[in-house]
Write a protein that holds these residues in place. Structure first.
Motif, mmCIF file in Angstrom:
data_model
loop_
_atom_site.group_PDB
_atom_site.id
_atom_site.type_symbol
_atom_site.label_atom_id
_atom_site.label_comp_id
_atom_site.label_asym_id
_atom_site.label_seq_id
_atom_site.Cartn_x
_atom_site.Cartn_y
_atom_site.Cartn_z
ATOM 1 N N GLN A 1 -58.761 -25.297 -17.613
ATOM 2 C CA GLN A 1 -58.053 -24.935 -18.841
ATOM 3 C C GLN A 1 -58.046 -26.048 -19.888
ATOM 4 O O GLN A 1 -57.506 -25.856 -20.970
ATOM 5 N N SER A 2 -58.642 -27.188 -19.569
ATOM 6 C CA SER A 2 -58.580 -28.296 -20.530
ATOM 7 C C SER A 2 -59.794 -29.203 -20.404
ATOM 8 O O SER A 2 -60.547 -29.138 -19.432
ATOM 9 N N VAL B 1 -61.506 -26.323 -25.517
ATOM 10 C CA VAL B 1 -60.161 -26.029 -25.033
ATOM 11 C C VAL B 1 -59.303 -27.286 -25.235
ATOM 12 O O VAL B 1 -59.793 -28.295 -25.738
ATOM 13 N N GLU C 1 -55.532 -27.126 -28.917
ATOM 14 C CA GLU C 1 -55.476 -25.810 -28.306
ATOM 15 C C GLU C 1 -56.878 -25.226 -28.409
ATOM 16 O O GLU C 1 -57.731 -25.805 -29.090
#
Length: 375
Positions: free
Chosen positions: A77-78, A118, A196
């Motif tokens: 996610q990052s 991301v 984000e």
């Protein structure tokens, strides 16, 4: 259609190759021309130049595409980004985004690079040697830009595929939101990371280096078989200092070396030929079967349009619009076709309801090379 909210001419006078700046709301009501899923689709194509960069736990990794679906399924996610070079060559909506910058010389424009990142994704602090307008799409990205100071910044090798530098003091430290534009001239250190999931669009302009001019001119001389002669000196005489290169011989050899450089026509053709070549792969597909001139004449008489391949460079010299330079090709055309040459170089699409025979012949040749196409 995308429109800038500021005067491009005033911007060039104030900032171009002088200092970086942020233009808040440079595009009003900005809409992304493609989705992250569409960008991911481009990274799966063999012809498209794409990269994946990650920096999880400050461990930098970089890979070149094409990628497959397994790559996307394994991502966290990052701390990662996907980047596509010359996206304007492969996506019609992306190509529309560069339209507001077409008032600048076409030969300077390099490509539109698109990045999807991301949270905390980026490529690290680095310095580029080209001018770039970075347009923020969806999401937000934090950018830092330092001062230009040649020799002050130390390169570091966190990964062999990444050219990064150590940290720098920021003179610009801001968050970009959709429609904002960050302009960075050559030589200024910068670093951006996503706050984000976000999209960034980099409109790049790049001039050739002196090394490139010299190297490409040598290739041009060889390709055209110029200068295939040795020094001719029938008045040669003996010399006591036989290990010396005499001033006269040096002058003769120098004249041989520079003869074509001092030929304005040769330099003129070389420059336009070289500058008409893209640095990136083009979506050129020659038609099969080839068009006939009769088919072209009928297509044009039916008010049919011809569209230039995205990213294709078509150039002419300001004082000689009867020479057309396209993707490294040089085409001499009749002087009466000068208006057509101008249209080919300055417009994306052309339409000729009543073309002459020579115009039909030229357009048939260009379409059969895959440079222009009919929808």
């Amino acid at each position: 259609m995308y429109q800038l909210t500021f005067s491009l001419q005033e911007f060039l006078s104030t900032y171009w190759q002088k200092k970086p700046t942020i233009i808040k709301g440079g595009f009003a009501h900005f809409q992304d021309p493609l989705s992250p899923e569409e960008l991911a689709g481009l990274t799966m194509e063999e012809e498209v130049d794409s990269r994946f960069v990650s920096n999880l736990n400050d461990e930098w990794q970089a890979e070149h595409g094409p990628f497959n679906e397994d790559k996307f399924a394994s991502l966290g996610q990052s701390n990662w980004s996907f980047i596509v070079q010359a996206a304007n060559h492969w996506h019609e909506g992306a190509a529309q985004l560069v339209t507001p910058f077409k008032a600048m010389p076409q030969w300077l424009f390099d490509d539109l690079m698109i990045s999807y990142s991301v949270k905390d994704g980026g490529v690290g602090p680095h310095i580029d040697q080209y001018d770039v307008f970075i347009i923020q799409g969806m999401g937000k990205r934090h950018w830092r830009v330092g001062a230009k100071d040649i020799g002050q910044y130390t390169e570091t090798c966190r990964h062999e595929a990444l050219r990064q530098i150590e940290s720098f003091d920021a003179e610009i430290d801001q968050i970009l939101e959709p429609g904002d534009i960050l302009y960075i001239p050559p030589g200024f250190p910068h670093d951006g990371y996503a706050l984000e999931p976000s999209m960034s669009y980099s409109v790049g302009f790049r001039s050739p280096k002196e090394q490139e001019l010299i190297s490409n001119f040598a290739d041009y001389i060889l390709a055209n078989d110029y200068g295939d002669v040795h020094m001719h000196k029938p008045e040669l005489s003996t010399q006591d200092n036989h290990g010396a290169i005499t001033a006269g011989d040096l002058a003769s050899l120098t004249e041989m070396l520079t003869s074509k450089l001092n030929d304005p026509l040769a330099v003129k053709d070389f420059m336009a030929t070289m500058l008409s070549q893209s640095r990136h792969h083009l979506n050129i597909i020659a038609p099969e079967p080839k068009w006939t001139q009769e088919e072209m004449a009928q297509h044009l008489s039916d008010s049919g349009e011809l569209t230039k391949v995205a990213g294709l460079r078509a150039l002419h010299h300001e004082d000689e619009p009867s020479m057309l330079y396209v993707n490294g090709d040089m085409l001499k055309v009749p002087e009466e076709l000068a208006p057509l040459i101008m249209a080919l170089c300055h417009n994306t699409t052309i339409q000729l309801p009543a073309p002459c025979t020579s115009a039909v012949s030229l357009l048939t040749e260009l379409v059969n090379k895959g440079y222009w196409y009919a929808e």
